[in-house]
Enzyme design. Structure first.
Site, mmCIF file in Angstrom:
data_model
loop_
_atom_site.group_PDB
_atom_site.id
_atom_site.type_symbol
_atom_site.label_atom_id
_atom_site.label_comp_id
_atom_site.label_asym_id
_atom_site.label_seq_id
_atom_site.Cartn_x
_atom_site.Cartn_y
_atom_site.Cartn_z
ATOM 1 N N ARG A 119 2.085 -9.022 -0.144
ATOM 2 C CA ARG A 119 2.852 -7.782 -0.291
ATOM 3 C C ARG A 119 3.765 -7.826 -1.508
ATOM 4 O O ARG A 119 4.947 -7.458 -1.458
ATOM 5 C CB ARG A 119 3.650 -7.498 0.976
ATOM 6 C CG ARG A 119 4.030 -6.049 1.068
ATOM 7 C CD ARG A 119 4.033 -5.436 2.429
ATOM 8 N NE ARG A 119 4.568 -6.213 3.513
ATOM 9 C CZ ARG A 119 4.441 -5.857 4.796
ATOM 10 N NH1 ARG A 119 3.808 -4.746 5.103
ATOM 11 N NH2 ARG A 119 4.922 -6.599 5.753
ATOM 12 N N LYS A 154 2.211 3.399 10.925
ATOM 13 C CA LYS A 154 1.727 2.501 9.882
ATOM 14 C C LYS A 154 2.909 2.035 9.040
ATOM 15 O O LYS A 154 3.886 2.765 8.850
ATOM 16 C CB LYS A 154 0.696 3.211 8.989
ATOM 17 C CG LYS A 154 -0.545 3.682 9.739
ATOM 18 C CD LYS A 154 -1.394 2.517 10.204
ATOM 19 C CE LYS A 154 -2.660 2.985 10.910
ATOM 20 N NZ LYS A 154 -2.418 3.558 12.240
ATOM 21 N N ASP A 155 2.771 0.845 8.510
ATOM 22 C CA ASP A 155 3.843 0.218 7.740
ATOM 23 C C ASP A 155 4.216 1.050 6.519
ATOM 24 O O ASP A 155 3.349 1.575 5.823
ATOM 25 C CB ASP A 155 3.379 -1.169 7.285
ATOM 26 C CG ASP A 155 4.541 -2.101 6.977
ATOM 27 O OD1 ASP A 155 5.518 -1.632 6.379
ATOM 28 O OD2 ASP A 155 4.450 -3.280 7.333
ATOM 29 N N ARG A 156 5.502 1.146 6.263
ATOM 30 C CA ARG A 156 5.964 1.852 5.061
ATOM 31 C C ARG A 156 5.635 1.062 3.801
ATOM 32 O O ARG A 156 5.240 1.640 2.782
ATOM 33 C CB ARG A 156 7.478 2.081 5.149
ATOM 34 C CG ARG A 156 8.061 2.674 3.869
ATOM 35 C CD ARG A 156 9.558 2.830 3.964
ATOM 36 N NE ARG A 156 10.108 3.358 2.726
ATOM 37 C CZ ARG A 156 11.407 3.558 2.509
ATOM 38 N NH1 ARG A 156 12.285 3.283 3.462
ATOM 39 N NH2 ARG A 156 11.831 4.037 1.353
ATOM 40 N N HIS A 157 5.785 -0.239 3.867
ATOM 41 C CA HIS A 157 5.621 -1.082 2.676
ATOM 42 C C HIS A 157 4.151 -1.464 2.513
ATOM 43 O O HIS A 157 3.782 -2.644 2.560
ATOM 44 C CB HIS A 157 6.514 -2.313 2.780
ATOM 45 C CG HIS A 157 7.958 -1.981 2.992
ATOM 46 N ND1 HIS A 157 8.725 -1.398 2.021
ATOM 47 C CD2 HIS A 157 8.753 -2.122 4.084
ATOM 48 C CE1 HIS A 157 9.946 -1.205 2.491
ATOM 49 N NE2 HIS A 157 9.987 -1.636 3.732
#
Length: 349
Positions: free
Chosen positions: A23, A81-84
């Protein structure tokens, strides 16, 4: 265990020695929701396939509601769902008697609608079967060791821990859930929370207790079925208790037809032994106040698989220091829990 940092939970394959980063950008962490949607048909629900980059699910839902001129209550989705990350997922907007809107006119730097179809039914929580992940890991210290560990993870699975994002930044969600369920907060304070927020905090408390039980079971080397254990039927929420441990049952377990489980805490019918093992009950009693708070909120006990196996899994070495991982996980599972078992990570968000 007083914290839910994943580093404090037991490792199924031993703590990995390989280091790496993930990430480093949103594009390094891609999530594609798995949900088959048919062609356009007459109906009052407009289903939207949305790409987003750096935006969380609730934020996008609000923007869709504003564009359609409706309440946010008329917008739904199957899962957060993940923001990042760079993600693709379905939303639905209830618009009775309206033709399909020109969603291409909705322009935003963090998301876009890539497909729109009308459907007869509303999209509900948990409709999708799972998520496909495409993750790039960078600055890998030992690529050969990473590949060896990857094969181990794919073949044997990883602990099905709830990821740290479930507990909030620095565990703030868990602290808030504990304060509520153990009576530290007044009813007046709690009434200010939305039903969605209350539901999220109840889930946080159950996730914490589940992680502790799974970790304790790994530490005790009790990762094969035992007399009295509870097994989940693969692909369902149904479970049963092992009355007789025979070769037929062990074969079903080895082939993945049935899965070893741990409890998601809540109220259980009596006798207790028909819903919890002595091992599980003893661990829950270590946090009896939290369990009592869940019971007071009329949360029913459920079960979740202890181990998680990635499907359609592949690893591609991009060069000697970088690799791309592809795999699919069922709904409710965390890619970060798989990464934790794979390598020591240095994640940036």
């Amino acid at each position: 265990m007083t914290s839910n940092a994943l580093t404090e939970l037991a490792y199924w394959h031993g703590q990995p020695q390989t280091t790496g980063k993930y990430r480093q950008s949103h594009e390094d962490f891609q999530v594609i929701e798995q949900l088959e949607v048919g062609a356009d048909e007459p109906g009052e629900h407009q289903w939207l396939w949305v790409y987003k980059n750096g935006a969380n699910t609730n934020f996008v839902a609000r923007q869709l509601a504003d564009f359609a001129g409706v309440s946010e209550r008329q917008v739904s989705y199957s899962g957060l769902k993940d923001r990042h990350a760079e993600t693709w997922q379905w939303f639905s907007v209830q618009l009775p008697g309206q033709e399909l809107l020109d969603w291409s006119q909705l322009e935003h730097p963090e998301f876009r609608v890539e497909r729109a179809v009308r459907q007869t039914k509303k999209l509900k929580q948990g409709y999708h079967s799972g998520n496909t992940f495409v993750l790039r890991v960078r600055d890998v210290s030992d690529m050969a060791q990473l590949r060896e560990r990857w094969q181990q993870v794919v073949e044997l699975g990883v602990p099905n821990y709830f990821g740290e994002q479930r507990f909030g930044h620095d565990g703030q969600n868990l602290a808030k859930a504990r304060a509520w369920l153990t009576g530290e907060l007044s009813r007046k304070q709690v009434r200010k929370w939305s039903r969605q927020q209350q539901g999220m905090l109840l889930s946080t408390a159950r996730s914490y207790l589940f992680n502790n039980i799974v970790s304790a079971r790994i530490a005790a080397d009790r990762m094969t079925p035992e007399q009295g254990d509870f097994m989940i039927l693969s692909g369902s929420r149904s479970f049963f208790q092992i009355d007789a441990l025979d070769e037929e049952l062990l074969t079903r377990w080895r082939t993945g037809d049935i899965l070893l489980s741990a409890p998601l805490a809540g109220s259980w019918p009596e006798p207790r032994s028909s819903h919890l093992t002595d091992f599980e009950f003893a661990l829950l009693q270590e946090d009896a106040e939290l369990v009592a708070g869940l019971k007071a909120q009329r949360v029913d006990l459920a079960r979740r698989a202890i181990l998680l196996k990635p499907a359609a899994a592949s690893m591609e070495e991009l060069d000697e220091r970088n690799a791309e991982l592809r795999f699919t996980l069922p709904t409710g599972s965390f890619a970060t829990s798989l990464l934790r078992e794979l390598m020591n990570t240095d994640a940036t968000t």
